[in-house]
Motif scaffolding. Structure first.
Motif, PDB file in Angstrom:
ATOM      1  N   GLY A 286      52.453  47.369  48.862  1.00  0.00           N
ATOM      2  CA  GLY A 286      51.098  47.175  48.336  1.00  0.00           C
ATOM      3  C   GLY A 286      50.369  46.076  49.100  1.00  0.00           C
ATOM      4  N   GLY A 290      47.007  46.440  51.238  1.00  0.00           N
ATOM      5  CA  GLY A 290      45.856  45.572  50.983  1.00  0.00           C
ATOM      6  C   GLY A 290      45.438  44.825  52.248  1.00  0.00           C
ATOM      7  N   ALA A 456      29.741  48.210  53.276  1.00  0.00           N
ATOM      8  CA  ALA A 456      30.704  48.464  52.200  1.00  0.00           C
ATOM      9  C   ALA A 456      30.916  49.954  51.953  1.00  0.00           C
ATOM     10  N   TYR A 457      32.113  50.299  51.565  1.00  0.00           N
ATOM     11  CA  TYR A 457      32.412  51.647  51.086  1.00  0.00           C
ATOM     12  C   TYR A 457      33.445  51.506  49.984  1.00  0.00           C
ATOM     13  N   THR A 459      36.860  52.475  48.564  1.00  0.00           N
ATOM     14  CA  THR A 459      38.148  53.056  48.950  1.00  0.00           C
ATOM     15  C   THR A 459      38.857  53.560  47.710  1.00  0.00           C
TER      16      THR A 459
ATOM     17  N   ALA B  58      35.342  41.253  47.517  1.00  0.00           N
ATOM     18  CA  ALA B  58      36.205  42.441  47.558  1.00  0.00           C
ATOM     19  C   ALA B  58      36.553  42.797  46.116  1.00  0.00           C
ATOM     20  N   LYS B  59      36.182  44.000  45.709  1.00  0.00           N
ATOM     21  CA  LYS B  59      36.488  44.453  44.352  1.00  0.00           C
ATOM     22  C   LYS B  59      37.790  45.249  44.413  1.00  0.00           C
ATOM     23  N   LEU B  60      38.689  44.945  43.505  1.00  0.00           N
ATOM     24  CA  LEU B  60      40.008  45.582  43.554  1.00  0.00           C
ATOM     25  C   LEU B  60      40.372  46.059  42.167  1.00  0.00           C
ATOM     26  N   HIS B  78      32.769  45.722  49.402  1.00  0.00           N
ATOM     27  CA  HIS B  78      33.877  46.655  49.591  1.00  0.00           C
ATOM     28  C   HIS B  78      34.686  46.741  48.309  1.00  0.00           C
ATOM     29  N   SER B  79      35.258  47.910  48.064  1.00  0.00           N
ATOM     30  CA  SER B  79      36.024  48.085  46.840  1.00  0.00           C
ATOM     31  C   SER B  79      37.267  48.917  47.111  1.00  0.00           C
ATOM     32  N   PHE B  80      38.322  48.623  46.404  1.00  0.00           N
ATOM     33  CA  PHE B  80      39.565  49.385  46.580  1.00  0.00           C
ATOM     34  C   PHE B  80      40.127  49.727  45.206  1.00  0.00           C
ATOM     35  N   ASN B  81      39.983  50.997  44.854  1.00  0.00           N
ATOM     36  CA  ASN B  81      40.523  51.531  43.613  1.00  0.00           C
ATOM     37  C   ASN B  81      41.906  52.095  43.976  1.00  0.00           C
ATOM     38  N   SER B  82      42.974  51.326  43.655  1.00  0.00           N
ATOM     39  CA  SER B  82      44.283  51.640  44.258  1.00  0.00           C
ATOM     40  C   SER B  82      45.174  52.480  43.352  1.00  0.00           C
ATOM     41  N   ILE B  90      47.720  44.735  46.202  1.00  0.00           N
ATOM     42  CA  ILE B  90      46.602  45.048  47.096  1.00  0.00           C
ATOM     43  C   ILE B  90      45.730  43.802  47.282  1.00  0.00           C
TER      44      ILE B  90
END
Lengths: 611, 348
Positions: A286, A290, A456-457, A459, B58-60, B78-82, B90
């Motif tokens: 993870g 990241g 920004a995008y 993910t 950074a949104k996580l 930016h965002s990461f929906n993990s 993450i």
């Protein structure tokens, strides 16, 4: 034994009818935790320093102290470094296994044993040498509690006398081994000398094995695969490492920590890297995902059980297109399996790790040099293709010592792949994260923190369209999956190409990884002993390149040599080659957990060829 | 009749010249009335008022209703929906790669306290610079209303099922594990939540905020202890929260007898006007004690339970260089030829 291994008769100084020079395997049977590793390394290095090609393999239990361990040193003038099936010289230090070890020897072998074990009564077709270790050690080591550790150095001295290893080289190797610990070095050197003196006074040479100075190791280095891999990662510019201890991978991050602390601390005393021991393999991968997402060159190292745990995140990285490198130092599975034995059993599970349709790039190093170079390839490919790249090493390669030419400094500059900067975004105006702009399936990405309102995008591991927006539309899903497939097809032209020797035979071998060393020796045996010529292709990566398909096409029978039960490489090849050619593929899979030996391949090929 | 051209007034902007619109996200797809939407609104307000550059954030998130919510605020980040329960790893990786980011993690009670409890605990131990918000409604919403591990003993599902296991108090857990800023709020308490979020932005280290956020569809009924009504009846705030940002340059007197002032990492001041005379938010042991007591009394305690702005963060412990690792040039990350030569020499 091939006749070419024999030196001319009549040159022996001793009573033996023949001399076998620079061609033997020495096995030290001992108990782990007894400190024999230093003795074995000194032996190995002494022979290496005499210019003789040498390899060392440690067959050890999953235990800290008290269980049987065998260390095999092979010296071979032709440069063969695979495990040799037959043991020529046994050093029996472990009372528990001594009987069984002696009974397993081929006639003509020599045995060096601890006098009280009385092994000489077991057989009459072997050469026996008795050494009263306890008596000798008492004279050189006044401190009783150190005797157990020093005792092992005595056999080094005895062997130096019997095999004619240059004592000056032994001392040099020993001083290197103990480096700055002068007191320990002196004590151990005393034990080596006592062993040598005992042999000179009390043992008459009766076996044919000898070493003689050669010039085949000049300039070479000795290193294990995990150290080589660690070095490769450092020169690849790795910045984030997250790992969880598991045999046989732990020493890779541990060596990496040592190297990075020496060579990657900035002038301000600050680290240009972060290495984290994570709470488990899920967290380790993870963190890699990241960090890869945020633009670092990130990696982890693990083995089979860790790979199983990493499956979900690897699927996310595949689908969300995040770079990362995973070293899988393969050991024997399934489940806990044989944790300290070697295998090539994770090929299938890594190639398609995670649920749904996934495919991953695999790199398959066979040597310590390739551990070094493929570490760099792995990071380049991971960032180029924005995906996880596996490096499939194995316990034999990773934890054993191998000779190698010094590694070459990487000349290619680091390439971070398709990453859009603020300035490029200003020029382009906007971008779509998953759009195939160049027709190679590889999209452009931006890194978090890029100072542009359009950078920004979002993910996600859920369905998405080209703009990375949530989508459950069938066409969006299909287009995206087809593009991912295109990207994987592009990778075929960029992964390391195979090593090929073809055009001499209708019989072809396909091998990979450490099977290579047994295979090249087996091919020589087949040629020399049976007059059977073979061609050879060593796969170095998955997806397979053009050369692999051509090789199958060119040969009537293709034997796939691998170290697992289910012929995993063969299965991957079957998925890839034209269906009409699949019948040419034949399995030569081996699963005993010991490094593969040449004789097994030679014998099996002759049987399968009906000869 | 004379006409004067009417000019539309320029939108109000914050200290970096951005309008609140610049902090907006996509249209929410959560249920109308969901507490999570109110939390998203407060995040937008806090980021706007603090003048945070959205590109720096950074949104996580993990998986669940809560973890979807980063799509509904701050589109310029930016965002990461993990994956489920694994946002902490993450976030850790992202912060190691680029320490200049402001990491905002959004999780839920299922994502944190059940599947993610292992990573949650280890994240708290590391004191990574990160704002970790639990949008806590006591149920799994996306899978239609199963209990989570923060559901209180005896609370009832719509179907009549009663929870017979004790809840995990994520705040007590976070404090005992080493988080350096821990609080609980309620999605319906605008003022308190906004104050906490602003202080969170100013903090360097792990901020863990458990925000009770009622699920209007599966857990807002009679018998639920995470409903709007239950919260309005049972919320016991420890303090009134006032936040004075570093850039505000305001000096207001306060009474140290009734107010605790904490100077944050960036020089901002967090003022906690005590509603409980003896409560000391800088004492870890008493914080855990007070939370245990609240459970026994059936109170829903809110406020800043613990804060230590001086605790070393994970990045300090790692002795990392100030530059983001992700952007280090080749000359820094690839040692020179002489290094390889030296290592090769040692291996001969």
């Amino acid at each position: 034994m091939a006749s070419t291994d024999l030196a001319p008769r009549g040159m022996a100084q001793n009573a033996g009818a023949e001399r076998i020079v620079n061609n033997m395997s020495i096995q030290v049977a001992t108990v782990n935790g007894s400190g024999s590793q230093s003795s074995n390394t000194v032996l190995l290095r002494s022979i290496f320093q005499m210019g003789i090609p040498v390899s060392g393999k440690n067959l050890f239990p999953s235990n800290i102290a008290g269980l049987p361990t065998w260390y095999t040193i092979r010296a071979n003038k032709s440069g063969y470094v695979a495990r040799k099936k037959e043991i020529d010289f046994l050093i029996a230090m472990n009372p528990e296994t001594a009987r069984e070890d002696v009974l397993a020897l081929a006639p003509g072998a020599a045995v060096l044993y601890d006098e009280p074990l009385n092994l000489n009564s077991l057989r009459n077709d072997l050469t026996f040498y008795a050494v009263p270790y306890d008596k000798i050690v008492a004279t050189v080591c006044p401190e009783a509690k150190l005797r157990k550790l020093v005792k092992n150095m005595i056999y080094v001295g005895v062997l130096a006398k019997l095999l004619e290893i240059d004592m000056a080289e032994v001392e040099k190797a020993l001083r290197k081994q103990f480096a700055k610990k002068v007191k320990a070095a002196n004590l151990n050197w005393g034990a080596v000398q006592a062993g040598f003196d005992y042999a000179a006074a009390s043992l008459a040479k009766k076996d044919p094995y000898l070493v003689q100075r050669m010039n085949a190791t000049s300039g070479k280095i000795i290193i294990d695969g995990n150290s080589a891999g660690a070095l490769g990662c450092m020169f690849a510019g790795v910045t984030v490492v997250a790992w969880y201890p598991i045999t046989p991978s732990s020493s890779l991050p541990e060596h990496l920590i040592d190297y990075m602390k020496r060579f990657r601390i900035g002038a301000d005393g600050k680290a240009t890297f972060a290495i984290v021991q994570a709470e488990d393999e899920l967290a380790a991968v993870g963190m890699v995902v990241g960090a890869g997402w945020a633009g670092a060159r990130a990696m982890t190292a693990t083995s089979g059980p860790g790979i199983s745990l990493m499956a979900e995140f690897v699927g996310l990285a595949y689908y969300a297109e995040v770079p990362g490198v995973i070293w899988d130092i393969q050991r024997v599975g399934p489940s806990t399996g044989l944790p300290t034995r070697t295998s090539q059993g994770d090929l299938l599970s890594t190639a398609v790790l995670s649920h749904g349709d996934t495919k991953h790039i695999l790199l398959l190093p066979a040597s310590v040099e390739e551990c070094f170079t493929m570490a760099q390839d792995a990071f380049e490919l991971a960032e180029k293709f924005q995906t996880i790249v596996f490096v499939l090493s194995d316990l034999d390669l990773a934890m054993n010592n191998w000779m190698a030419d010094p590694f070459q400094y990487p000349e290619k500059p680091i390439d971070r792949g398709k990453v859009l900067s603020k300035e490029e975004l200003q020029r382009l105006g906007s971008f779509a994260r998953y759009k195939d702009v160049d027709g190679d399936g590889i999209p452009y990405r931006t890194l978090p923190g890029t100072d542009h309102p359009g950078a920004a995008y979002f993910t996600r591991g859920s369905g998405h369209n080209e703009k990375s927006q949530y989508s459950e539309r069938p066409d969006d899903y299909e287009n995206n999956m087809e593009r991912l497939n295109r990207k994987f097809e592009t990778a075929r032209s960029f992964v390391p190409r195979p090593q090929v020797e073809t055009g001499k035979s209708k019989i072809g071998f396909i091998g990979f990884g450490t099977s290579h060393w047994a295979l090249i020796e087996a091919r020589d045996q087949l040629r020399q002993e049976y007059n059977v010529e073979t061609d050879y292709l060593r796969v170095r990566a998955y997806p397979f390149t053009r050369e692999v398909h051509e090789f199958v096409q060119q040969h009537e029978r293709v034997y796939i040599v691998e170290q697992n039960r289910d012929a995993q490489m063969l299965s991957l090849l079957k998925l890839d080659v034209e269906p009409s050619l699949a019948g040419r593929l034949r399995s030569m899979a081996h699963i005993h957990g010991l490094p593969l030996d040449a004789r097994s391949i030679t014998d099996e090929l002759m049987t399968m060829e009906g000869k | 009749m004379a006409t004067t051209p009417s000019s539309t007034p320029a939108p109000k902007t914050n200290r970096i010249g951005l309008a609140v619109l610049d902090y907006r996200g996509g249209k929410t797809t959560l249920c109308a009335g969901c507490g999570h939407n109110a939390i998203s609104e407060r995040i937008i307000d806090a980021m706007y008022e603090m003048g945070v550059q959205p590109e720096r954030v950074a949104k996580l998130s993990g998986i669940g209703c809560s973890s979807k919510s980063p799509a509904y605020f701050m589109n310029r980040s930016h965002s990461f929906n993990s994956v489920h329960g694994r946002m902490p790893s993450i976030a850790t990786g992202a912060m190691l790669a680029n320490r200049s980011l402001l990491a905002l993690g959004v999780s839920g009670d299922g994502d944190t306290a059940s599947i993610g409890i292992g990573q949650f605990i280890h994240l708290m131990r590391r004191n990574l610079p990160l704002i970790y918000i639990i949008e806590d409604n006591g149920v799994y919403g996306l899978t239609k209303g199963q209990f989570s591990a923060t559901a209180d003993l005896g609370s009832k599902l719509k179907t009549g099922v009663v929870n017979d296991l004790p809840p995990i108090d994520t705040c007590a857990l976070a404090i005992s594990m080493g988080a350096s800023f821990v609080g609980r709020s309620f999605s319906g308490d605008k003022r308190q939540l906004l104050g906490m979020l602003k202080a969170a932005i100013a903090h360097e280290g792990t901020v863990m905020l458990d925000v009770v956020s009622p699920c209007v569809t599966f857990n807002d009924h009679e018998g639920s202890t995470k409903s709007y009504k239950y919260m309005i009846d049972h919320e016991e705030p420890l303090q009134e929260i006032d936040f004075v940002p570093a850039f505000a340059d305001i000096s207001v007197e306060y009474d140290p007898g009734t107010t605790v002032e904490v100077t944050m990492h960036d020089g901002s001041r967090l003022r906690l006007r005590k509603l409980e005379e003896d409560y000391d938010p800088t004492n870890r042991t008493s914080a855990i004690h007070r939370l245990t007591e609240a459970h026994e009394k059936g109170e829903v305690l809110t406020g800043v339970f613990y804060v230590n702005p001086k605790a070393p963060s994970f990045l300090d412990l790692l002795n990392m260089t100030d530059q983001p690792l992700a952007h280090l040039p080749q000359s820094t990350v690839r040692p020179g030829r002489e290094v390889l030569q030296q290592v090769m020499e040692e291996l001969r």
